[in-house]
Design a protein around this motif. Structure first.
Motif, short mmCIF file in Angstrom:
data_model
loop_
_atom_site.label_atom_id
_atom_site.label_comp_id
_atom_site.label_asym_id
_atom_site.label_seq_id
_atom_site.Cartn_x
_atom_site.Cartn_y
_atom_site.Cartn_z
N GLN A 128 41.01 43.20 29.21
CA GLN A 128 40.85 44.22 30.22
C GLN A 128 39.68 45.10 29.86
O GLN A 128 39.52 45.53 28.71
N GLN B 148 36.60 50.59 41.66
CA GLN B 148 37.62 50.81 42.68
C GLN B 148 38.88 51.39 42.04
O GLN B 148 39.18 51.10 40.88
N TYR C 2 43.08 51.70 42.68
CA TYR C 2 44.21 51.13 43.40
C TYR C 2 45.48 51.87 43.03
O TYR C 2 45.61 52.40 41.91
N GLN D 135 49.82 51.32 42.93
CA GLN D 135 50.87 50.32 42.98
C GLN D 135 52.22 51.01 42.83
O GLN D 135 52.49 51.62 41.80
N LEU E 125 49.27 45.88 45.18
CA LEU E 125 48.26 46.91 44.95
C LEU E 125 47.67 47.36 46.28
O LEU E 125 47.32 46.53 47.12
N HIS F 144 44.55 49.40 48.00
CA HIS F 144 43.20 49.91 47.72
C HIS F 144 43.10 51.36 48.17
O HIS F 144 43.49 51.72 49.29
N LEU G 209 36.54 52.97 46.92
CA LEU G 209 35.50 52.23 46.21
C LEU G 209 34.31 53.16 46.06
O LEU G 209 33.90 53.80 47.02
N PHE H 165 45.48 52.32 39.08
CA PHE H 165 44.60 51.45 38.29
C PHE H 165 43.16 51.62 38.72
O PHE H 165 42.88 51.73 39.93
N GLU I 111 31.75 38.97 40.77
CA GLU I 111 32.65 39.22 41.88
C GLU I 111 34.04 39.65 41.43
O GLU I 111 34.73 40.39 42.10
N LYS I 112 34.46 39.17 40.26
CA LYS I 112 35.86 39.41 39.90
C LYS I 112 36.07 40.86 39.49
O LYS I 112 35.18 41.52 38.96
N LEU I 113 37.27 41.37 39.76
CA LEU I 113 37.66 42.71 39.36
C LEU I 113 38.41 42.65 38.04
O LEU I 113 39.25 41.79 37.83
N VAL I 114 38.08 43.60 37.16
CA VAL I 114 38.77 43.70 35.88
C VAL I 114 39.52 45.02 35.88
O VAL I 114 38.92 46.08 36.07
N PHE I 115 40.83 44.95 35.67
CA PHE I 115 41.71 46.12 35.76
C PHE I 115 42.02 46.70 34.39
O PHE I 115 42.06 45.99 33.39
N GLY I 116 42.31 48.01 34.39
CA GLY I 116 42.87 48.65 33.22
C GLY I 116 44.38 48.51 33.23
O GLY I 116 44.96 47.84 34.08
N LYS I 117 45.02 49.20 32.27
CA LYS I 117 46.48 49.11 32.16
C LYS I 117 47.19 50.10 33.07
O LYS I 117 48.40 50.02 33.24
#
Lengths: 110, 112
Positions: free
Chosen positions: A2, A33, A35, A37, A43, A45, A48, A88, A96-102
């Motif tokens: 992450q 971005q 999010y 939850q 999730l 949105h 952004l 998050f 393109e890919k999204l990398v999320f935190g915890k």
């Protein structure tokens, strides 16, 4: 692995107070971005912000981005019990890919 | 429907069983993503499609995981010979290029 790290991990406030959550990331990004939850749900949105923007508002949400420090903050003003959720940040490390935190688990007490 | 749809919502599989998880993205969204989310953690990237092309599968944890999107719309994530550590929520998201991603409700997989 992450990239984003939210801080704090958990936050408990009273209804009407403001909530501030922070996110730090490691590599250059196109955008960031936020999010939300709710427990057991998907999730949603929120907002952004692009790498060339410094601040953005949406209703009671205010997001800042500091690319020199590789950090962002999410401010929720006049919080409500319905804001209780995990929040998050997600970055796209020049792909393109999204990398999320915890995530930050926010509890707003009525 | 207007949103991303995932099915089934819940799946219980016996260890060793194969499972298939389905994602219907928002119509017209070229990008489709699969994520795995363990309890109390953030979503972890699995794989990404642009139309029918799988451009990134670096997050797939093992060769037991396979994803496809043959016509550039619906996608299926298949897990062969499921293990207990595969228990998680599997999230699908779709987006237009360089825009916000919209997530489905997820499939909660429990391997017993």
């Amino acid at each position: 692995s992450q990239q984003g790290e939210e801080d704090p991990q958990a936050l408990s406030i009273q209804e009407g107070e403001n909530a501030t959550m922070n996110c730090s990331y490691k590599t250059s990004i196109n955008n960031l971005q936020w999010y939300r939850q709710n427990s057991g749900r998907g999730l949603v949105h929120l907002i952004l912000i692009r790498s060339n923007e410094r601040e953005k508002h949406s209703g009671r949400l205010r997001v800042t981005l500091d690319t020199s420090k590789k950090s962002s903050s999410l401010l929720i003003t006049a919080s409500r019990a319905a804001d209780t959720a995990s929040y998050f940040c997600a970055t796209d490390p020049l792909s393109e890919k999204l990398v999320f935190g915890k995530g930050t688990k926010l509890t707003v007490n009525p | 429907g207007a949103g991303v749809s995932q099915s089934p919502r819940y799946k219980v599989a016996k260890r060793g069983q194969d499972v298939a998880l389905r994602c219907d993205p928002i119509s017209g969204h070229v990008s489709l993503f699969w994520y795995q989310q363990a309890l109390g953690q953030g979503p972890e990237f699995l794989t990404y499609f642009q139309n029918e092309a799988q451009l990134d599968k670096s997050g797939l944890p093992s060769d037991r995981f396979f994803a496809e999107r043959p016509e550039g719309s619906v996608s299926t994530l298949k897990i062969q010979r499921t293990q207990q550590e595969d228990s998680a929520v599997y999230l699908c998201a779709s987006s237009r290029e360089e825009a916000e991603a919209f997530f489905g409700q997820g499939t909660r997989l429990t391997v017993v």
